[in-house]
Design a protein around this motif. Structure first.
Motif, mmCIF file in Angstrom:
data_model
loop_
_atom_site.group_PDB
_atom_site.id
_atom_site.type_symbol
_atom_site.label_atom_id
_atom_site.label_comp_id
_atom_site.label_asym_id
_atom_site.label_seq_id
_atom_site.Cartn_x
_atom_site.Cartn_y
_atom_site.Cartn_z
ATOM 1 N N THR A 199 32.166 41.131 55.866
ATOM 2 C CA THR A 199 32.961 40.161 55.118
ATOM 3 C C THR A 199 32.527 40.091 53.662
ATOM 4 O O THR A 199 33.360 40.003 52.751
ATOM 5 C CB THR A 199 32.873 38.762 55.762
ATOM 6 N N VAL A 200 31.218 40.132 53.416
ATOM 7 C CA VAL A 200 30.732 40.137 52.031
ATOM 8 C C VAL A 200 31.325 41.318 51.278
ATOM 9 O O VAL A 200 31.842 41.175 50.161
ATOM 10 C CB VAL A 200 29.187 40.209 51.967
ATOM 11 N N LEU A 201 31.265 42.483 51.879
ATOM 12 C CA LEU A 201 31.761 43.689 51.218
ATOM 13 C C LEU A 201 33.269 43.613 50.996
ATOM 14 O O LEU A 201 33.773 44.015 49.935
ATOM 15 C CB LEU A 201 31.400 44.929 52.039
ATOM 16 N N LYS A 202 33.983 43.093 51.984
ATOM 17 C CA LYS A 202 35.442 42.991 51.844
ATOM 18 C C LYS A 202 35.816 41.985 50.754
ATOM 19 O O LYS A 202 36.738 42.227 49.957
ATOM 20 C CB LYS A 202 36.069 42.576 53.178
ATOM 21 N N LEU A 203 35.101 40.861 50.705
ATOM 22 C CA LEU A 203 35.371 39.861 49.676
ATOM 23 C C LEU A 203 35.093 40.410 48.280
ATOM 24 O O LEU A 203 35.863 40.173 47.339
ATOM 25 C CB LEU A 203 34.519 38.609 49.929
ATOM 26 N N LEU A 204 33.998 41.130 48.143
ATOM 27 C CA LEU A 204 33.669 41.739 46.850
ATOM 28 C C LEU A 204 34.719 42.763 46.446
ATOM 29 O O LEU A 204 35.148 42.813 45.290
ATOM 30 C CB LEU A 204 32.290 42.421 46.922
ATOM 31 N N GLU A 205 35.113 43.575 47.405
ATOM 32 C CA GLU A 205 36.126 44.591 47.126
ATOM 33 C C GLU A 205 37.439 43.936 46.702
ATOM 34 O O GLU A 205 38.067 44.354 45.717
ATOM 35 C CB GLU A 205 36.336 45.466 48.349
ATOM 36 N N ASN A 206 37.847 42.889 47.424
ATOM 37 C CA ASN A 206 39.082 42.188 47.076
ATOM 38 C C ASN A 206 38.979 41.532 45.704
ATOM 39 O O ASN A 206 39.944 41.510 44.927
ATOM 40 C CB ASN A 206 39.397 41.125 48.131
ATOM 41 N N MET A 208 37.214 42.555 43.164
ATOM 42 C CA MET A 208 37.328 43.576 42.123
ATOM 43 C C MET A 208 38.736 44.156 42.067
ATOM 44 O O MET A 208 39.261 44.428 40.987
ATOM 45 C CB MET A 208 36.284 44.668 42.350
ATOM 46 N N GLU A 209 39.353 44.328 43.224
ATOM 47 C CA GLU A 209 40.738 44.820 43.264
ATOM 48 C C GLU A 209 41.662 43.853 42.531
ATOM 49 O O GLU A 209 42.550 44.267 41.766
ATOM 50 C CB GLU A 209 41.183 44.986 44.716
ATOM 51 N N ASP A 210 41.448 42.557 42.747
ATOM 52 C CA ASP A 210 42.266 41.549 42.092
ATOM 53 C C ASP A 210 42.101 41.623 40.571
ATOM 54 O O ASP A 210 43.083 41.537 39.821
ATOM 55 C CB ASP A 210 41.870 40.163 42.596
ATOM 56 N N ALA A 211 40.856 41.801 40.109
ATOM 57 C CA ALA A 211 40.599 41.894 38.667
ATOM 58 C C ALA A 211 41.294 43.115 38.075
ATOM 59 O O ALA A 211 41.909 43.034 37.001
ATOM 60 C CB ALA A 211 39.100 41.952 38.411
ATOM 61 N N VAL A 212 41.206 44.245 38.758
ATOM 62 C CA VAL A 212 41.851 45.469 38.265
ATOM 63 C C VAL A 212 43.355 45.265 38.140
ATOM 64 O O VAL A 212 43.970 45.640 37.132
ATOM 65 C CB VAL A 212 41.535 46.665 39.197
ATOM 66 N N GLN A 213 43.962 44.652 39.150
ATOM 67 C CA GLN A 213 45.414 44.472 39.121
ATOM 68 C C GLN A 213 45.857 43.446 38.084
ATOM 69 O O GLN A 213 46.949 43.555 37.530
ATOM 70 C CB GLN A 213 45.909 44.096 40.515
ATOM 71 N N ARG A 214 45.016 42.464 37.809
ATOM 72 C CA ARG A 214 45.344 41.488 36.764
ATOM 73 C C ARG A 214 45.274 42.139 35.380
ATOM 74 O O ARG A 214 46.078 41.837 34.499
ATOM 75 C CB ARG A 214 44.388 40.298 36.823
ATOM 76 N N LEU A 215 44.239 42.996 35.183
ATOM 77 C CA LEU A 215 44.014 43.595 33.870
ATOM 78 C C LEU A 215 44.874 44.831 33.638
ATOM 79 O O LEU A 215 45.219 45.132 32.503
ATOM 80 C CB LEU A 215 42.532 43.977 33.729
ATOM 81 N N ALA A 216 45.157 45.536 34.710
ATOM 82 C CA ALA A 216 45.924 46.778 34.572
ATOM 83 C C ALA A 216 46.964 46.846 35.683
ATOM 84 O O ALA A 216 46.778 47.560 36.668
ATOM 85 C CB ALA A 216 44.980 47.987 34.641
ATOM 86 N N PRO A 217 48.045 46.071 35.557
ATOM 87 C CA PRO A 217 49.077 46.051 36.601
ATOM 88 C C PRO A 217 49.541 47.450 36.975
ATOM 89 O O PRO A 217 49.756 48.307 36.106
ATOM 90 C CB PRO A 217 50.201 45.244 35.943
ATOM 91 N N GLY A 218 49.636 47.681 38.268
ATOM 92 C CA GLY A 218 50.038 49.006 38.738
ATOM 93 C C GLY A 218 48.880 49.929 39.017
ATOM 94 O O GLY A 218 49.061 51.014 39.576
ATOM 95 N N THR A 219 47.666 49.484 38.628
ATOM 96 C CA THR A 219 46.446 50.273 38.874
ATOM 97 C C THR A 219 45.705 49.646 40.057
ATOM 98 O O THR A 219 45.709 48.435 40.209
ATOM 99 C CB THR A 219 45.544 50.272 37.634
ATOM 100 N N THR A 220 45.084 50.478 40.883
ATOM 101 C CA THR A 220 44.338 49.964 42.021
ATOM 102 C C THR A 220 42.912 50.470 41.991
ATOM 103 O O THR A 220 42.621 51.514 41.390
ATOM 104 C CB THR A 220 44.979 50.391 43.359
ATOM 105 N N LEU A 221 42.026 49.718 42.628
ATOM 106 C CA LEU A 221 40.606 50.096 42.683
ATOM 107 C C LEU A 221 40.435 51.415 43.421
ATOM 108 O O LEU A 221 39.689 52.288 42.999
ATOM 109 C CB LEU A 221 39.806 48.991 43.382
ATOM 110 N N HIS A 222 41.154 51.562 44.531
ATOM 111 C CA HIS A 222 41.090 52.786 45.325
ATOM 112 C C HIS A 222 42.455 53.474 45.268
ATOM 113 O O HIS A 222 43.480 52.855 45.498
ATOM 114 C CB HIS A 222 40.730 52.487 46.777
ATOM 115 N N PRO A 223 42.461 54.773 44.979
ATOM 116 C CA PRO A 223 43.749 55.494 44.886
ATOM 117 C C PRO A 223 44.440 55.559 46.244
ATOM 118 O O PRO A 223 43.828 55.446 47.272
ATOM 119 C CB PRO A 223 43.326 56.892 44.394
#
Length: 223
Positions: A199-206, A208-223
């Motif tokens: 859960t810790v890892l999933k929360l951290l991943e989410n 960071m994924e949320d930050a990437v999508q807010r800053l660069a819409p259309g871009t994802t943490l994992h391709p």
């Protein structure tokens, strides 16, 4: 002279002081992405000669915080969508490794340290201070990585966290409610206390994924 004869240096060099101040200005948005650094202006502002100023700026070039353009000079790096993804992808690798180490150690001690950073985030949110909120947000991740006890992870994260602070400045305008950021970090702490590594890892991943999508819409943490 032998190695034992070397004496410690008591004071930070002029170039080191300038580099530190420039890093801070880049981190907090005082020198936003794309800003051109003029030698004459900065030498006057710092009241120094160009020698230590150039040394300081070259340090930031080597750290990846400044870019050099032929015949034009030095500029604060721009955070293009690919750069944002790179920053968070690298951070994910480092923080994932840190979490694995933390979960095998004293989880409560780490959680207590992280509680302090989230308390600072909540206070900043209550006082409508976005700069302090971003500072505390960054501190959360510094503490998380430091709690791993792995010096190399800390060293690897140093420049990434400066770039992250630049991202956090940009993120300030994307949250509808600032307490969203506080809650995300509290959920991570709760999972650490429970010893729930997935859960810790999933929360951290989410997170960071949320930050990437807010800053660069259309871009994802994992391709």
């Amino acid at each position: 002279m032998t190695f034992a004869d070397l004496e410690p240096i008591d004071r930070e060099s002029t170039a080191g002081i300038i580099a530190r101040r420039l890093r801070q200005a880049i981190m907090d948005g005082s020198m936003p992405p794309g800003t051109q650094l003029g030698e004459t202006e900065l030498a006057g502002r710092f009241n120094v000669s160009r020698g230590p100023l150039r040394e300081a700026m070259q340090r930031l070039v080597s750290e990846g915080l400044l870019r050099s353009e032929r015949h034009r000079g030095l500029f604060v790096i721009d955070l293009e969508p690919g750069d944002v993804r790179d920053v968070y992808t690298a951070r994910w690798a480092i923080e994932r490794a840190a979490v694995i180490e933390i979960m095998a150690g004293d989880r409560e001690a780490t959680a207590a340290l992280l509680d302090e950073t989230v308390a600072a985030m909540a206070m900043a949110a209550d006082h409508n201070n976005p700069t302090a909120l971003s500072d505390a947000d960054l501190r959360f991740h510094e503490v998380l990585i430091g709690a791993s006890g792995c010096k190399r992870l800390v060293r690897m994260a140093r420049t990434l966290l400066i770039e992250t602070r630049m991202c956090l400045t940009l993120l300030q305008t994307t949250y509808r409610r600032v307490d969203e950021r506080v809650d995300e970090h509290n959920q991570i702490i709760k999972a650490i206390r429970r010893g729930d590594t997935p859960t810790v890892l999933k929360l951290l991943e989410n997170h960071m994924e949320d930050a990437v999508q807010r800053l660069a819409p259309g871009t994802t943490l994992h391709p």
